[in-house]
Write a protein that holds these residues in place. Structure first.
Motif, short mmCIF file in Angstrom:
data_model
loop_
_atom_site.label_atom_id
_atom_site.label_comp_id
_atom_site.label_asym_id
_atom_site.label_seq_id
_atom_site.Cartn_x
_atom_site.Cartn_y
_atom_site.Cartn_z
N SER A 51 0.83 -1.21 0.00
CA SER A 51 0.00 0.00 0.00
C SER A 51 0.86 1.25 0.00
O SER A 51 0.61 2.22 -0.76
CB SER A 51 -0.92 -0.01 1.22
OG SER A 51 -1.68 1.17 1.28
N SER A 52 1.89 1.31 0.83
CA SER A 52 2.77 2.50 0.88
C SER A 52 3.56 2.64 -0.42
O SER A 52 3.83 3.77 -0.91
CB SER A 52 3.73 2.40 2.07
OG SER A 52 4.59 1.28 1.92
N LYS A 53 3.89 1.51 -0.99
CA LYS A 53 4.64 1.54 -2.25
C LYS A 53 3.77 2.11 -3.36
O LYS A 53 4.22 2.96 -4.16
CB LYS A 53 5.08 0.12 -2.60
CG LYS A 53 5.88 0.03 -3.91
CD LYS A 53 6.26 -1.43 -4.16
CE LYS A 53 7.01 -1.55 -5.50
NZ LYS A 53 7.38 -2.94 -5.77
N ARG A 76 1.18 4.08 -2.97
CA ARG A 76 0.95 5.50 -2.66
C ARG A 76 2.18 6.33 -3.06
O ARG A 76 2.05 7.45 -3.62
CB ARG A 76 0.66 5.66 -1.18
CG ARG A 76 0.24 7.09 -0.82
CD ARG A 76 -0.27 7.19 0.60
NE ARG A 76 0.68 6.73 1.60
CZ ARG A 76 0.60 5.61 2.27
NH1 ARG A 76 -0.43 4.78 2.04
NH2 ARG A 76 1.52 5.27 3.15
N PHE A 77 3.39 5.86 -2.79
CA PHE A 77 4.61 6.57 -3.16
C PHE A 77 4.73 6.68 -4.68
O PHE A 77 5.08 7.75 -5.23
CB PHE A 77 5.83 5.83 -2.59
CG PHE A 77 7.14 6.36 -3.06
CD1 PHE A 77 7.50 7.70 -2.83
CD2 PHE A 77 8.03 5.56 -3.76
CE1 PHE A 77 8.72 8.19 -3.28
CE2 PHE A 77 9.24 6.05 -4.20
CZ PHE A 77 9.58 7.36 -3.97
N GLU A 78 4.36 5.61 -5.38
CA GLU A 78 4.41 5.62 -6.84
C GLU A 78 3.39 6.62 -7.38
O GLU A 78 3.70 7.40 -8.30
CB GLU A 78 4.12 4.21 -7.37
CG GLU A 78 4.20 4.12 -8.90
CD GLU A 78 3.87 2.72 -9.36
OE1 GLU A 78 3.97 2.44 -10.57
OE2 GLU A 78 3.47 1.85 -8.51
N ARG A 79 2.23 6.67 -6.82
CA ARG A 79 1.19 7.58 -7.27
C ARG A 79 1.59 9.03 -7.02
O ARG A 79 1.41 9.91 -7.89
CB ARG A 79 -0.12 7.25 -6.56
CG ARG A 79 -1.30 8.08 -7.07
CD ARG A 79 -2.59 7.73 -6.36
NE ARG A 79 -2.55 8.04 -4.95
CZ ARG A 79 -2.50 7.15 -3.98
NH1 ARG A 79 -2.49 5.84 -4.29
NH2 ARG A 79 -2.45 7.51 -2.71
N ALA A 90 5.21 13.57 -2.49
CA ALA A 90 6.04 12.46 -2.97
C ALA A 90 7.15 12.16 -1.99
O ALA A 90 7.48 10.98 -1.74
CB ALA A 90 6.58 12.78 -4.36
N GLU A 91 7.76 13.22 -1.44
CA GLU A 91 8.81 13.00 -0.46
C GLU A 91 8.27 12.33 0.80
O GLU A 91 8.91 11.41 1.36
CB GLU A 91 9.44 14.36 -0.10
CG GLU A 91 10.28 14.97 -1.22
CD GLU A 91 11.52 14.13 -1.53
OE1 GLU A 91 12.04 13.44 -0.60
OE2 GLU A 91 11.93 14.13 -2.69
N ASP A 92 7.08 12.72 1.23
CA ASP A 92 6.46 12.08 2.42
C ASP A 92 6.15 10.61 2.15
O ASP A 92 6.39 9.73 3.00
CB ASP A 92 5.19 12.82 2.81
CG ASP A 92 5.48 14.23 3.32
OD1 ASP A 92 6.64 14.46 3.71
OD2 ASP A 92 4.53 15.04 3.34
N SER A 93 5.61 10.34 0.97
CA SER A 93 5.31 8.95 0.61
C SER A 93 6.58 8.12 0.54
O SER A 93 6.61 6.94 0.94
CB SER A 93 4.58 8.89 -0.74
OG SER A 93 3.34 9.56 -0.65
N ILE A 99 8.19 1.68 6.19
CA ILE A 99 7.40 0.43 6.18
C ILE A 99 8.22 -0.70 5.58
O ILE A 99 8.13 -1.87 6.05
CB ILE A 99 6.10 0.66 5.40
CG1 ILE A 99 5.19 1.62 6.16
CG2 ILE A 99 5.38 -0.66 5.16
CD1 ILE A 99 3.93 1.99 5.42
N LEU A 100 9.04 -0.40 4.58
CA LEU A 100 9.87 -1.43 3.98
C LEU A 100 10.88 -1.99 4.98
O LEU A 100 11.08 -3.21 5.07
CB LEU A 100 10.59 -0.85 2.75
CG LEU A 100 11.52 -1.82 2.01
CD1 LEU A 100 10.75 -3.03 1.49
CD2 LEU A 100 12.26 -1.09 0.87
#
Length: 602
Positions: free
Chosen positions: A136-138, A140-143, A183-186, A193-194
């Motif tokens: 999910s975090s991945k 969101r970061f990609e988006r 994007a930086e926050d994601s 999380i990773l």
């Protein structure tokens, strides 16, 4: 070797394997349970088999088991009964030491397995949750990165367009900065999380799963050890009874070795020996001489010989062939009103011609006992009380057996009397425990029983002494027992008694010529039909109740007063009369006799 490291990715297969292990254990329990049922069924069948071939009590079959071979067979049956008991022990021990124990262990094993796999699923669910968070975090970061790129491109486009106002360009620039910040926050969230997921995954595959799988491995190994121990116990239960089974088999061998053929042969002699002497030689009968045919004393015929034309009832023949006489019991006497001529196998017509010697011999071999004397006919007893229907040796054994039985009964009654006496003494010392007078009736009853048994024993001992030769062969007392109408025809009754018994005191059968038997039957009818009522010679009082079930006896009630018409002549019976139509015999010990002195003197 560890399932945690070698089988880290085989969670489902381990779950199936451990379930299979429990199924195997339950299958072994079922196997042992069926084995116990087989043992019980086998033991039951062995016991039934042993019981089936046991001799029945108080039967002729039980008497036949006095031989050593039969005793060995009885010992074999008893040992087989013990053998069956050992199979019951096997069943009980297997049920208690294997089935119950393994059934309880299976429940514990199922509970432990359920707990271990529950922990494994819980760890598996946790790592899956972490993986989902990472994904999910991945995404969101990609988006956010894609949104930031589009915002930057839009800003650059707006900044290059001269037609766009400065305010629109500034707005596009701010939007691009916001997107870059998101994007930086994601990116930071995804990185965090990773790192967390990698840590959880490392713990899962290197700590949690190995520990859980190690527990499952230990549980499975304990199950394997436990089933092995149960198999050892299975064999040990059998091994424990082998010595006892060996003793049972040794007992059978010992019983077989105890068989003594010589002893069995001697027992056959004791069982069937008659005590008679073999017959002598048969003299030559010369049919060429014109004179009356003579017969030797040892001839198979039963003629009276020369110079004895008189035929008397019960007359004694000279020739006796004891071994050829059937030793079965005398036939039951006919009713009092029956004529001797109606008796089966009765006498034939005296006018028939004499048969050849071979026919007379066959007649001896197939003859049946006839009416042995008038007294037994009146009394109605199929077997004489003194066993006079038996050969001397068998009669002696029966009398000795009867004396031993009576002595045992006397001892039993004396023990009972002693016990009652002791109880009475206790009551006298401790009145609160009971009334001593309440035992007087019981004590008197036991004393009367002892006295009656002693009189009975003396009677049988007298007969036994007569057989063994300690008393005269035919005393006046025993001679009286042979006839009921002694006073009316003493010679006839005496002859009847002598014909009924051998010189040793046992029952025989006289083979008379046809004409003589016919005369005997005629005399018998005359004596029977012309018998007149006897006068009363006194009175008697019944001491006990007697139920006369045999023909010739009469029932009396305790305290009843009756007339005495014939006193006891040594055979233990007294003839009494209630009225003109009711008379018969009762045991002398059951009545108290008051004889008329004048009648007795006369």
């Amino acid at each position: 070797m560890s399932w945690g490291t070698e089988l880290w990715d085989q969670f489902d297969n381990l779950e199936k394997h451990t379930q299979w292990g429990i199924d195997i254990l339950e299958k072994y329990i079922k196997f042992v349970k069926e084995r116990t049922e087989i043992e019980l069924s086998y033991a039951k069948q062995l016991r039934n088999l042993s019981k089936k071939y046991q001799p029945k009590k108080n039967s002729k079959e039980e008497e036949e088991y006095k031989y050593t071979s039969c005793k060995a067979f009885i010992s074999t049956l008893n040992e087989m009964n013990d053998y069956a008991g050992q199979h019951e022990v096997i069943s009980e021990n297997m049920a208690s030491q294997i089935i119950v124990d393994l059934a309880r262990y299976v429940q514990e094993l199922k509970q432990e397995r359920k707990s271990n796999f529950h922990d494994g699923r819980k760890a598996q669910q946790h790592i899956e949750t972490c993986w989902k968070q990472l994904e999910s975090s991945k995404r969101r970061f990609e988006r956010d990165c894609k949104e930031a790129d589009r915002a930057q491109q839009y800003f650059e486009k707006m900044d290059a367009d001269i037609n766009v106002t400065k305010a629109d360009v500034e707005k596009a620039r701010q939007q691009a900065q916001i997107r870059h910040q998101m994007a930086e926050d994601s990116k930071a969230d995804y990185s965090s999380i990773l790192q967390k997921f990698n840590h959880e995954q490392h713990e899962y595959y290197h700590t949690h799963i190995p520990n859980i799988f190690q527990k499952i491995q230990e549980m499975e190994e304990r199950r394997i050890v436990r089933i092995g121990d149960s198999m050892k116990t299975y064999a040990e239960v059998d091994r424990q009874v082998i010595p006892i089974i060996g003793k049972c088999l040794d007992g059978i061998v010992k019983a077989a070795e105890s068989i003594d053929q010589k002893n069995d042969s001697q027992l056959v002699i004791e069982a069937y020996k008659s005590g008679f002497e073999p017959p002598g030689d048969i003299e030559f009968e010369d049919y060429t001489q014109p004179m009356k045919r003579t017969v030797s004393d040892n001839s198979l015929s039963n003629s009276r010989g020369e110079g004895k034309p008189d035929l008397k009832f019960g007359g004694k023949s000279k020739g006796k062939l004891w071994p050829f006489i059937k030793k079965n019991k005398p036939p039951p006497p006919p009713p009092a009103s029956a004529s001797p001529s109606a008796v089966p196998n009765g006498p034939q017509s005296p006018k028939q011609q004499k048969e050849p010697l071979s026919h007379r011999f066959n007649e001896f071999m197939t003859s049946k006992p006839k009416i042995h004397c008038f007294r037994s006919l009146k009394r109605g007893g199929a077997t004489p009380e003194d066993f006079s229907n038996l050969p001397p040796e068998q009669r002696r054994k029966k009398l000795q057996q009867k004396v031993d039985e009576l002595n045992k009964e006397i001892q039993k009654e004396m023990d009972q009397r002693d016990a009652i006496t002791k109880m009475k003494d206790v009551y006298l010392k401790n009145p609160q425990m009971g009334d001593p007078a309440s035992l007087d009736h019981k004590l008197a009853e036991v004393s009367q029983n002892i006295e009656k048994l002693r009189l009975e024993t003396q009677k049988f001992e007298a007969w036994l002494a007569e057989v063994e030769g300690r008393l005269p062969a035919r005393s006046e007392q025993t001679r009286r027992q042979s006839g009921l109408y002694d006073s009316q025809n003493p010679p006839t009754v005496n002859s009847c008694a002598q014909d009924r018994e051998s010189p040793d005191g046992s029952y025989t059968e006289e083979q008379s010529q046809e004409s003589e038997v016919k005369v005997l039957a005629t005399d018998f009818d005359d004596e029977f039909d012309d018998e007149e009522p006897l006068p009363a010679i006194g009175t008697c009082k019944a001491l006990y109740t007697f139920e006369g079930q045999n023909e010739g006896t009469i029932s009396v009630v305790e305290g009843e007063t009756l007339y005495v018409i014939e006193e006891d002549k040594g055979d233990g019976w007294t003839r009494i009369r209630r009225n003109e139509d009711e008379e018969g015999y009762v045991p002398t010990s059951y009545v108290e006799v008051y004889l008329d002195k004048n009648a007795k003197d006369s």
